[in-house]
Scaffold this motif. Structure first.
Motif, PDB file in Angstrom:
ATOM      1  N   ILE A 238       1.701 -10.458  15.318  1.00 31.37           N
ATOM      2  CA  ILE A 238       2.922  -9.778  14.885  1.00 31.37           C
ATOM      3  C   ILE A 238       2.888  -9.549  13.374  1.00 31.37           C
ATOM      4  N   GLY A 239       2.399 -10.541  12.645  1.00 29.87           N
ATOM      5  CA  GLY A 239       2.307 -10.388  11.195  1.00 29.87           C
ATOM      6  C   GLY A 239       1.391  -9.255  10.792  1.00 29.87           C
ATOM      7  N   ALA A 240       0.257  -9.113  11.477  1.00 25.84           N
ATOM      8  CA  ALA A 240      -0.671  -8.025  11.174  1.00 25.84           C
ATOM      9  C   ALA A 240      -0.036  -6.682  11.464  1.00 25.84           C
ATOM     10  N   PHE A 241       0.731  -6.604  12.566  1.00 29.40           N
ATOM     11  CA  PHE A 241       1.391  -5.346  12.918  1.00 29.40           C
ATOM     12  C   PHE A 241       2.458  -4.996  11.879  1.00 29.40           C
ATOM     13  N   MET A 242       3.263  -5.986  11.510  1.00 23.83           N
ATOM     14  CA  MET A 242       4.321  -5.730  10.523  1.00 23.83           C
ATOM     15  C   MET A 242       3.721  -5.350   9.186  1.00 23.83           C
ATOM     16  N   GLY A 243       2.610  -5.968   8.845  1.00 19.48           N
ATOM     17  CA  GLY A 243       1.946  -5.625   7.581  1.00 19.48           C
ATOM     18  C   GLY A 243       1.471  -4.183   7.549  1.00 19.48           C
ATOM     19  N   LYS A 244       0.993  -3.704   8.668  1.00 18.96           N
ATOM     20  CA  LYS A 244       0.555  -2.295   8.760  1.00 18.96           C
ATOM     21  C   LYS A 244       1.729  -1.358   8.549  1.00 18.96           C
ATOM     22  N   GLY A 245       2.910  -1.760   9.107  1.00 17.33           N
ATOM     23  CA  GLY A 245       4.082  -0.910   8.978  1.00 17.33           C
ATOM     24  C   GLY A 245       4.574  -0.795   7.558  1.00 17.33           C
ATOM     25  N   ARG A 246       4.324  -1.822   6.727  1.00  8.84           N
ATOM     26  CA  ARG A 246       4.798  -1.788   5.348  1.00  8.84           C
ATOM     27  C   ARG A 246       3.819  -1.115   4.404  1.00  8.84           C
TER      28      ARG A 246
END
Length: 247
Positions: A238-246
């Protein structure tokens, strides 16, 4: 010479039936090696997906009739079936990659995988009745679960051979690709599986196995009461996905 080869590549284990001069016809020796590889895979956390395929011209022409005629010596009654059950319950996705012949015993082996990818050259059939044999490796249980009981009866009673397009139509195969694209399609599917959580794959296999053929309400209750929760890689994913979004 090994009659079942194992090749590991970036989290993928490829098991290859390796009697190409005999069209990979299945013997006790092949099952012994297959069982050994499967047992090893239970303990190997570096592997997240397994592909089972055949060397040479086909997946397998089926049970070696010469071995049957000579009288096979197996460790115990039901030993072949136990071996395929071990493969079926492996807590990692297993793909049967079928090209060319896949008859009777070979089809029983392929059905123990989670699903089948077929090349356009694939040919399937259950010929037990042709030889006055009855299934003992799982055909009577897995084939109707895959294609429905009426279709399974038709295939078992007629010993009809059929191609990849029909296998796709009846739900035996999940995907059919041209032979020239077969290896690439296997790699793509395996890559999609390996990109996802091995924790989820193992938990989902156990859930599907436990609730297969249950009524809906008891299946839903099982899902709630026996839910395995979240995997150790959840926060990182989830952290990797959220990081991509930012970014």
């Amino acid at each position: 010479m090994s009659v079942v080869l194992r090749e590991d590549r970036d989290g993928l284990a490829i098991l290859t039936l390796n009697r190409p001069d005999k069209l990979n016809s299945l013997t006790v020796g092949m099952f012994e090696e297959l069982r050994g590889h499967v047992s090893d895979l239970y303990k190997d956390e570096s592997i997240g997906c397994v592909v089972l395929r055949g060397a040479g011209r086909c997946f397998s022409a089926g049970h070696d009739l010469a071995d049957i005629a000579e009288g096979e010596k197996v460790p115990s009654r039901g030993w072949h079936s136990e071996t395929l059950r071990l493969l079926e319950r492996l807590p990692k996705p297993v793909i049967a990659a079928v090209h060319g012949h896949c008859y009777t015993g070979a089809l029983e082996v392929a059905l123990a995988a989670d699903f089948i990818i077929a090349a356009e050259s694939a040919k399937f059939g259950d010929t037990h009745a042709k030889w006055a044999l009855t299934p003992i490796w799982g055909m009577s249980q897995r084939l109707p679960r895959r294609v429905g009981i009426a279709t399974a009866k038709r295939l078992m009673f007629t010993a009809e051979m059929f191609g990849a397009a029909e296998a796709l139509r009846i739900g035996l195969a999940e995907h059919v690709v041209p032979d020239a694209e077969f290896d690439a399609a296997i790699d793509k599917m395996a890559g999609q599986i390996l990109a996802n959580s091995p924790f989820s794959h193992a938990a989902n296999k156990r859930l599907l196995e436990a609730t297969d053929a249950r009524d809906m309400d008891s299946g839903l209750q099982w899902e709630i009461l026996n839910n395995e929760g979240v995997g150790p890689d959840m926060q990182a994913r989830i952290g990797a996905f959220m990081g991509k979004g930012r970014s």
